[in-house]
Design a protein around this motif. Structure first.
Motif, PDB file in Angstrom:
ATOM      1  N   THR A 115      45.196 -79.993 -20.793  1.00  0.00           N
ATOM      2  CA  THR A 115      45.025 -78.619 -20.861  1.00  0.00           C
ATOM      3  C   THR A 115      45.616 -78.140 -22.233  1.00  0.00           C
ATOM      4  O   THR A 115      44.842 -77.363 -22.980  1.00  0.00           O
ATOM      5  CB  THR A 115      46.049 -77.846 -19.792  1.00  0.00           C
ATOM      6  OG1 THR A 115      46.001 -78.392 -18.528  1.00  0.00           O
ATOM      7  CG2 THR A 115      46.410 -76.409 -19.934  1.00  0.00           C
ATOM      8  N   ALA A 164      42.699 -79.001 -24.666  1.00  0.00           N
ATOM      9  CA  ALA A 164      41.606 -78.197 -24.683  1.00  0.00           C
ATOM     10  C   ALA A 164      41.921 -76.666 -25.315  1.00  0.00           C
ATOM     11  O   ALA A 164      41.154 -76.365 -26.067  1.00  0.00           O
ATOM     12  CB  ALA A 164      41.115 -77.858 -23.307  1.00  0.00           C
ATOM     13  N   SER A 204      34.322 -72.139 -26.232  1.00  0.00           N
ATOM     14  CA  SER A 204      33.528 -73.143 -25.243  1.00  0.00           C
ATOM     15  C   SER A 204      34.200 -74.228 -24.604  1.00  0.00           C
ATOM     16  O   SER A 204      35.247 -74.951 -25.175  1.00  0.00           O
ATOM     17  CB  SER A 204      32.211 -73.458 -25.955  1.00  0.00           C
ATOM     18  OG  SER A 204      31.558 -72.405 -26.590  1.00  0.00           O
ATOM     19  N   PRO A 205      33.858 -74.757 -23.536  1.00  0.00           N
ATOM     20  CA  PRO A 205      34.279 -75.901 -22.899  1.00  0.00           C
ATOM     21  C   PRO A 205      34.295 -77.140 -23.676  1.00  0.00           C
ATOM     22  O   PRO A 205      33.423 -77.197 -24.692  1.00  0.00           O
ATOM     23  CB  PRO A 205      33.339 -76.120 -21.691  1.00  0.00           C
ATOM     24  CG  PRO A 205      32.851 -74.847 -21.314  1.00  0.00           C
ATOM     25  CD  PRO A 205      32.594 -74.104 -22.588  1.00  0.00           C
ATOM     26  N   ARG A 257      34.705 -82.405 -18.404  1.00  0.00           N
ATOM     27  CA  ARG A 257      34.618 -80.928 -19.243  1.00  0.00           C
ATOM     28  C   ARG A 257      35.783 -80.048 -19.222  1.00  0.00           C
ATOM     29  O   ARG A 257      35.965 -79.560 -18.065  1.00  0.00           O
ATOM     30  CB  ARG A 257      33.231 -80.428 -18.897  1.00  0.00           C
ATOM     31  CG  ARG A 257      32.910 -79.079 -19.725  1.00  0.00           C
ATOM     32  CD  ARG A 257      31.491 -78.733 -19.298  1.00  0.00           C
ATOM     33  NE  ARG A 257      30.390 -79.741 -19.594  1.00  0.00           N
ATOM     34  CZ  ARG A 257      29.723 -79.858 -20.842  1.00  0.00           C
ATOM     35  NH1 ARG A 257      30.202 -78.847 -21.960  1.00  0.00           N
ATOM     36  NH2 ARG A 257      29.096 -80.567 -21.290  1.00  0.00           N
ATOM     37  N   ASP A 261      38.059 -76.679 -19.748  1.00  0.00           N
ATOM     38  CA  ASP A 261      37.943 -75.139 -20.000  1.00  0.00           C
ATOM     39  C   ASP A 261      39.216 -74.641 -20.851  1.00  0.00           C
ATOM     40  O   ASP A 261      40.501 -74.845 -20.310  1.00  0.00           O
ATOM     41  CB  ASP A 261      37.868 -74.441 -18.698  1.00  0.00           C
ATOM     42  CG  ASP A 261      37.625 -72.976 -18.922  1.00  0.00           C
ATOM     43  OD1 ASP A 261      37.814 -72.488 -20.099  1.00  0.00           O
ATOM     44  OD2 ASP A 261      37.319 -72.199 -17.835  1.00  0.00           O
ATOM     45  N   SER A 311      40.387 -72.020 -21.426  1.00  0.00           N
ATOM     46  CA  SER A 311      41.074 -70.798 -20.773  1.00  0.00           C
ATOM     47  C   SER A 311      41.698 -71.000 -19.565  1.00  0.00           C
ATOM     48  O   SER A 311      42.392 -70.294 -18.814  1.00  0.00           O
ATOM     49  CB  SER A 311      40.103 -69.652 -20.640  1.00  0.00           C
ATOM     50  OG  SER A 311      38.909 -69.988 -19.684  1.00  0.00           O
ATOM     51  N   ALA A 312      41.435 -72.434 -19.063  1.00  0.00           N
ATOM     52  CA  ALA A 312      42.314 -72.698 -17.807  1.00  0.00           C
ATOM     53  C   ALA A 312      43.623 -72.759 -17.946  1.00  0.00           C
ATOM     54  O   ALA A 312      44.127 -73.208 -18.926  1.00  0.00           O
ATOM     55  CB  ALA A 312      41.610 -73.843 -17.317  1.00  0.00           C
ATOM     56  N   GLU A 346      44.497 -75.072 -12.742  1.00  0.00           N
ATOM     57  CA  GLU A 346      43.135 -75.165 -13.013  1.00  0.00           C
ATOM     58  C   GLU A 346      42.490 -76.481 -13.540  1.00  0.00           C
ATOM     59  O   GLU A 346      41.554 -77.280 -13.144  1.00  0.00           O
ATOM     60  CB  GLU A 346      42.398 -74.004 -13.655  1.00  0.00           C
ATOM     61  CG  GLU A 346      42.608 -72.851 -12.938  1.00  0.00           C
ATOM     62  CD  GLU A 346      42.272 -71.684 -13.915  1.00  0.00           C
ATOM     63  OE1 GLU A 346      41.782 -70.387 -13.169  1.00  0.00           O
ATOM     64  OE2 GLU A 346      42.609 -71.628 -15.079  1.00  0.00           O
ATOM     65  N   THR A 347      43.131 -76.760 -14.384  1.00  0.00           N
ATOM     66  CA  THR A 347      42.619 -78.238 -15.423  1.00  0.00           C
ATOM     67  C   THR A 347      43.003 -79.264 -14.235  1.00  0.00           C
ATOM     68  O   THR A 347      42.296 -80.354 -14.024  1.00  0.00           O
ATOM     69  CB  THR A 347      43.571 -78.393 -16.486  1.00  0.00           C
ATOM     70  OG1 THR A 347      43.338 -77.495 -17.369  1.00  0.00           O
ATOM     71  CG2 THR A 347      43.120 -79.747 -16.950  1.00  0.00           C
ATOM     72  N   ARG A 373      40.364 -79.393 -11.660  1.00  0.00           N
ATOM     73  CA  ARG A 373      38.993 -79.921 -12.073  1.00  0.00           C
ATOM     74  C   ARG A 373      38.870 -81.559 -12.198  1.00  0.00           C
ATOM     75  O   ARG A 373      38.215 -82.224 -12.039  1.00  0.00           O
ATOM     76  CB  ARG A 373      38.729 -79.302 -13.566  1.00  0.00           C
ATOM     77  CG  ARG A 373      37.590 -79.917 -14.197  1.00  0.00           C
ATOM     78  CD  ARG A 373      37.470 -79.090 -15.721  1.00  0.00           C
ATOM     79  NE  ARG A 373      37.437 -77.636 -15.470  1.00  0.00           N
ATOM     80  CZ  ARG A 373      36.313 -76.991 -15.612  1.00  0.00           C
ATOM     81  NH1 ARG A 373      35.123 -77.561 -15.757  1.00  0.00           N
ATOM     82  NH2 ARG A 373      36.275 -75.561 -15.449  1.00  0.00           N
TER      83      ARG A 373
END
Length: 819
Positions: free
Chosen positions: A172, A175, A186-187, A220, A222, A224-225, A229-230, A233
């Motif tokens: 996290t 990213a 972008s991702p 991949r 994100d 903004s996650a 959320e990470t 994923r």
């Protein structure tokens, strides 16, 4: 095999600079490695004379990975000390030979991997990677350390708060850092390395296997996650990504598709904490190496490790010179550490749906469960029978819950009350099934929330009473409802009946315990009371996971065939309300030695069970009372699949109530009816896990039955009764009291002689009617046992009350179904 002695060298380094000597010998040892000739290991003892020396252990990466060092180094120390080594795990060769077939079985993952790779990826650096220019020899690197306080947070407290792993936090942060560094949200496409030792094959143990198991797969991310959320994923990737490498390299067609897609420009590897030890065998340093001509696989490689427990996170950044500059990478490294400090301070906490794989939850469901149950440990689905009992508990919160059972244990002698109480308090701690709260998701789906340890304020109480007060006391305990949102759903009442007499009442809700669980639970209670530590039984969760794996279609077909052509259910009292006003009453009818023996002999003669004889008699009774030749009633089955390891010791609700269909042919001999009935039930044995609601759907009927039978062949150890339980205490008696909401329930209890117990709802039947029903049933049992060659058409009701009984049942059957 190479000569082991040739793999070990002693080099005198006294008088030389230790670091320079180590570097020179390390290079020489690397040069001597020759995998083609089987030379994969070199050990060099740098003998510094009277000063402490060093041992270089050099192993080719083809045969070792990071996890392997955790096996090799302790074994080396143990071997040097002359100790026996633990057995090695499954050979690497055995594992490798299984992988091609595993790759073929994972082609369903191909869309996942194509979707990850075939998305936008912002360019990284000044130019694309060039395999001719960008090699190990031209790569640049530096190492930086994250402060110890932040390291501790991102590796322990932060992942623990989200019930995740350190990589959830590290990725996290990465990213976010990459997005900030390149000015683009972008991702971020990253190759992630893993240990690769996944639990893919039964009986394979890789915990002590040395080899290169490392897996690598794309993710991949994100920018903004948030942390959770990470985490979600990453958890969505099956088996920590091992399928990507299998498809890419061991499946020709899938490999060609994946090879044509872009590859990540960043690779990340978190090696975990490396225990450095102390004393003579302390690890001084960890280093690697590669052929300078080897092309770089990524423009940027990030390798993170913690050299000692909770020390500083050491991160080595390696990049392709000319693609990136040192200034670029240092800015990114600083941004990553900043992002990690922000995450450590943010205080994100809570579960996510992937923490509860047995149920389908979204984040709103999980947030509500976390809010309602702060000590939430797991979330389970409900077994089929649990769904039915939960429904009945919700019907009328003020009515008596007939699914409150009671185990009765009588003790003679000097009871150690404190030891018995302590043993009782241990049971919820040992069995997660006893710590579940029943609730519903936001969408209304029932689930059970497993709590770490619920409050047990009402688990134990002690009272004094005399014999005359016992029935009322026991009934009061059974009619006191459990709140199904507040576990545990068992409570103990120790009744002092005299100076050396006690009765222990274990009152429980059937939604968490069945009769087959009680011998195990009682045996465990008594073992704990005497100071023993019995092994823990496997979790009820294992059964629910087994249940989720079953093929429903096959079972649907079998039950649809069994219920095919059934015009209507068999309801003796369709107008009776679903929730009875009080506990049913029971009539106990011992069959006596003669009739019990006849039942056993007939069952043995025709290769059926005593249970089949009782069920056939019940089916005949219903048919004669209702004037039908095709009847259905419920039967309780143990529901414990024998293929599930340890299921006989599990504690929970496994039983299921399933329809038994009895079709009568007047010309058929009674013995043939018995054989046919048992054969039909045996065909359904693999599908005893089907829920009753599903069977209603398959039959196309709103209800199938409102009477049921139970054959109580619980696995109780008869040696316990009368046995000494601790010093000066004897178990003098055992009984199990339970009931159902059905108007009529027949319990058959084997033992020295077969005993029938007819339970009846007092709002439907009075006692004289119930006694007449029981008498007719005994007559049919006798007819089946003593006249097995008689045609079924000749077996019917007898006596002067037969007509009155038929009229009673006709009147009940004519009532409108309850709402």
């Amino acid at each position: 095999a190479p000569d082991a002695a040739a793999l070990v060298r002693r080099v005198a380094v006294d008088g030389r600079d230790p670091d320079e000597a180590a570097a020179a010998e390390l290079t020489a040892a690397r040069d001597r490695l020759d995998p083609a000739s089987g030379v994969n290991v070199q050990l060099v003892w740098l003998d510094a004379g009277d000063d402490p020396g060093r041992l270089l252990v050099v192993v080719h990466h083809l045969v070792v990975d990071g996890v392997s060092w955790r096996v090799l180094l302790p074994d080396l120390v143990a071997a040097w000390a002359g100790a026996d080594l633990e057995p090695a795990g499954t050979p690497f060769r055995d594992w490798a030979r299984r992988l091609p077939a595993e790759a073929a079985a994972r082609t369903g993952e191909l869309p996942l991997w194509k979707g990850i790779l075939d998305g936008p990826d912002v360019p990284l650096g000044a130019r694309p990677l060039d395999p001719a220019r960008d090699t190990r020899g031209t790569a640049r690197s530096f190492t930086v350390e994250l402060d110890a306080a932040t390291t501790r947070a991102v590796l322990t407290t932060v992942p623990a708060a989200i019930h995740g792993r350190p990589t959830d936090v590290l990725l996290t942060g990465l990213a976010r850092a990459v997005a900030a560094w390149r000015g683009d949200a972008s991702p971020v496409l990253v190759d992630l390395e893993g240990h690769g030792r996944e639990d893919l094959f039964p009986g394979v143990d890789l915990s002590r296997t040395v080899g290169w198991f490392t897996s690598k797969y794309p993710v991949r991310l994100d920018a903004s996650a948030d942390l959770r959320e990470t985490k979600e994923r990453l958890r969505a990737i099956p088996d920590n990504g091992i399928g990507f490498g299998l498809l890419r390299h061991l499946d020709e067609a899938a490999g060609a598709e994946l090879a044509a897609l872009p590859v990540p420009k960043i690779v990340f590897n978190y090696l975990g904490r490396m225990e450095t030890g102390d004393g003579d065998w302390a690890v001084a340093s960890v280093a690697g190496g590669a052929d300078d001509a080897m092309p770089l696989g990524h423009a940027l490689a990030i390798d993170a490790i913690v050299p000692a427990a909770f020390g500083e996170l050491s991160v080595t950044w390696t990049w392709a010179d000319g693609v990136l500059t040192e200034a670029d990478v240092r800015v990114l490294a600083a941004a990553w550490f900043t992002a990690l400090r922000d995450l450590a301070a943010a205080g994100d906490a809570g579960h996510t749906p992937s923490d509860f794989p047995l149920v389908a939850l979204d984040r709103a469901d999980v947030a509500e469960l976390d809010r309602t149950f702060p000590d939430l440990a797991d979330v389970w689905p409900l077994a089929p029978m649990q769904q039915g009992l939960y429904f009945h508990a919700l019907l009328d919160a003020s009515a008596t819950d007939v699914y409150t059972g009671q185990l009765v244990l009588d003790f003679d002698g000097d009871v150690d009350v404190e030891a018995l109480r302590d043993a009782a308090f241990e049971l919820p701690a040992r069995h997660p099934a006893l710590r579940t709260a029943f609730t519903q998701t936001v969408s209304g789906e029932p689930v059970q929330a497993v709590l770490a340890m619920p409050p047990c304020d009402e688990l134990w109480r002690e009272v004094a009473a005399d014999e005359s007060e016992l029935p009322a006391l026991m009934a009061a305990e059974r009619t006191r409802r459990f709140d199904l949102t507040r576990p545990p759903f068992l409570r103990f009442t120790l009744v002092r009946l005299g100076e050396r007499r006690h009765r222990l009442l274990l009152t429980f809700h059937h939604i968490v315990l069945d009769g087959w669980s009680m011998p195990s639970l009682a045996g465990e209670l008594l073992a704990l009371y005497t100071g023993q530590r019995p092994p823990r039984a496997p979790d009820y969760r294992d059964y629910l996971a087994w249940l989720a794996r079953q093929d429903r279609a096959e079972g649907d077909t079998a039950w649809r065939r069994a219920l095919g052509g059934l015009a209507a259910g068999t309801l003796v009292a369709p107008g009776a309300p679903d929730a009875p006003p009080g506990l049913p009453e029971k009539i106990r009818v011992p069959l006596g030695p003669e009739l019990s023996g006849a039942v056993t002999a007939t069952a043995r003669r025709f290769g059926v069970t005593a249970n089949t004889v009782v069920q056939a008699a019940w089916g005949l009774l219903l048919a004669r009372l209702l004037g039908r030749d095709d009847v259905v009633f419920g039967a309780t089955v143990s529901g414990r699949p024998m293929e599930l390891c340890g299921v006989d010791r599990m504690v929970g609700l496994f039983i299921n109530t399933l329809p038994v269909r009895v079709r009568l042919d007047a010309a058929e001999p009674a013995a043939a009816l018995l054989s046919r009935l048992q054969g039909e039930q045996a065909e359904l044995l693999p599908y005893h896990h089907h829920g009753l609601g599903d069977l209603h759907r398959l039959a196309g009927l709103p209800a199938l039955f409102d009477t049921m039978t139970v054959f109580e062949n619980y696995p109780l150890d008869p040696s316990l009764l009368g046995a000494e339980i601790g010093a000066g205490t004897r178990l003098a008696g055992v009984d199990l009291l339970d009931a159902t909401h059905y108007p009529l329930t027949l319990d058959a209890v084997p033992g020295d002689g077969l005993q029938l117990r007819l339970g009846y709802r007092t709002d439907v039947f009075d006692r004289p009617t119930a006694e007449r029903i029981a008498a007719q049933l005994v007559g049919l049992v006798r007819a089946l046992a003593e006249r097995p060659d008689a045609p079924v058409g000749t077996l019917g009701l007898t006596g002067g009350d037969a007509g009155a009984l038929r009229e009673t049942f006709a009147a009940l059957a004519a009532q409108a179904p309850s709402a």
